[in-house]
Design an enzyme around this catalytic site. Structure first.
Site, short mmCIF file in Angstrom:
data_model
loop_
_atom_site.label_atom_id
_atom_site.label_comp_id
_atom_site.label_asym_id
_atom_site.label_seq_id
_atom_site.Cartn_x
_atom_site.Cartn_y
_atom_site.Cartn_z
N SER A 147 0.84 -1.19 0.00
CA SER A 147 0.00 0.00 0.00
C SER A 147 0.88 1.25 0.00
O SER A 147 1.60 1.48 -0.97
CB SER A 147 -0.96 -0.03 1.21
OG SER A 147 -1.93 0.98 1.10
N ASP A 222 -9.12 -4.30 -6.09
CA ASP A 222 -8.71 -3.38 -5.03
C ASP A 222 -9.56 -2.10 -5.11
O ASP A 222 -9.47 -1.34 -6.07
CB ASP A 222 -7.23 -3.04 -5.18
CG ASP A 222 -6.64 -2.33 -3.96
OD1 ASP A 222 -7.40 -1.64 -3.27
OD2 ASP A 222 -5.43 -2.46 -3.73
N HIS A 254 -7.65 -5.07 -1.56
CA HIS A 254 -6.39 -4.45 -1.17
C HIS A 254 -5.55 -5.36 -0.28
O HIS A 254 -4.32 -5.36 -0.38
CB HIS A 254 -6.69 -3.14 -0.43
CG HIS A 254 -5.50 -2.27 -0.21
ND1 HIS A 254 -4.74 -1.79 -1.26
CD2 HIS A 254 -4.93 -1.79 0.93
CE1 HIS A 254 -3.75 -1.05 -0.77
NE2 HIS A 254 -3.85 -1.04 0.54
#
Length: 320
Positions: A147, A222, A254
């Site tokens: 991320s 995602d 995600h």
């Protein structure tokens, strides 16, 4: 009358310590070092291989995140994954760059308008510090993250391409014009009012510097960091005739949950060892990380037809 509840000891400190020793864990060490401009002392945390020996240099993996107001350096064990990487013979390093948290509002606000400025400068200072004190191998420096950490990895392999050889980036933001407004604009302002800052923060801006190896993994489902970040990145690599390794997880979110996706992903991160290659000024050579007990990797020339002896020395498969 106030009564204290009964107390029981689940495990004594000595017993807990014995467990960590049996598992061959390494105590993380908090370090301080100066920023490149010499204006501030920065905090980092280092996990050394259990068999670490002074005087030897080890491959370095920098695990980063770096988003404004976040903190990664704590006085605690850290993740089991860091311990696993250390047991594979890597030094694992993380740090809090200017703009992160835990040092007050003034420190945190230094990232406003350009999230990449101090993240790149201060991480470079930390890496150079470990090289200068003689523990990190300057020719084997990698990064990984998820991320915001995926963004960090992309930034290190491009903007800091002079230092980083290899990276694994998971579910990354590559240009914050593609990320949600409530998160981005509180640290960057509006894109139309801060074009220079958004350009400076974007990984795409520095793809022309890229010269290492980068594996990027993303879930097509995602809904936090949209996979459009990947298509923009790939297009930029094509534009500059650069090579990029990409792996998509169909319909995964995600966190890459569902089926065996996370297991598969961590197995790919484990393969980061095969990405540790360097280019010599005079010739290509392959650095194996198979035996890092003494931090003396075997260096093997890339022969077209290596002999059986060379295969054994380099730990190459018999049918390479």
């Amino acid at each position: 009358m106030i009564r204290r509840p009964p107390r029981s000891t689940l495990s004594s400190s000595s017993a807990a310590s014995d467990v960590y020793k049996r598992q061959d864990w390494s105590y993380p060490k908090i370090i301080q070092f100066q920023s490149t401009d010499g204006t501030i002392s920065l905090d980092g945390i280092v996990t050394y291989p259990p068999n670490f020996k002074k005087g030897s240099r080890y491959p370095l993996i920098v695990h980063g995140y770096g988003m404004p107001g976040t903190q990664i350096v704590y006085n605690r064990w850290g993740s089991v994954w860091n311990q696993y990487l250390a047991q594979q013979g890597y030094i694992v390093f993380s740090m809090d760059a200017r703009g992160m948290s835990g040092r007050g509002e003034e420190f945190k606000n230094l990232s406003y308008g350009d999230m990449s400025k101090y993240l790149s400068k201060d991480t470079a200072a930390g890496v150079r510090y470990l090289v200068d004190i003689g523990v990190a191998d300057p020719d084997r420096i990698g990064a990984w993250g998820w991320s915001g950490g995926g963004y960090f990895t992309g930034l290190m392999l491009t903007k800091n391409a002079d230092l980083f050889d290899v990276g694994v980036s998971v579910a990354p933001v590559m240009d914050f014009r593609l990320y949600d407004t409530i998160y981005t604009e509180r640290s960057m302002g509006l894109p139309q009012e801060n074009k220079a800052g958004y350009d400076s923060t974007s990984v795409l801006t520095y793809v022309d510097r890229f010269k290492g190896k980068l594996l990027v993994m993303h879930g097509t489902g995602d809904d936090n960091v949209h996979s459009q970040n990947m298509t923009w990145l790939i297009e930029e690599f094509v534009k500059h005739d650069k090579q990029l390794d990409v792996f998509f997880y169909p319909n995964r979110p995600h966190g890459m949950s569902g089926g065996k996706a996370r297991k598969n992903l961590y197995k790919k991160i484990h393969e980061l060892r095969k990405y540790f290659t360097s280019i010599n000024k005079d010739e290509d050579y392959y650095v194996t990380l198979g035996n890092l007990a003494n931090a003396k990797p075997t260096i093997c020339l890339l022969y077209t037809s290596p002999s059986p002896r060379d295969r054994q020395k380099c730990r190459m498969p018999s049918s390479a």
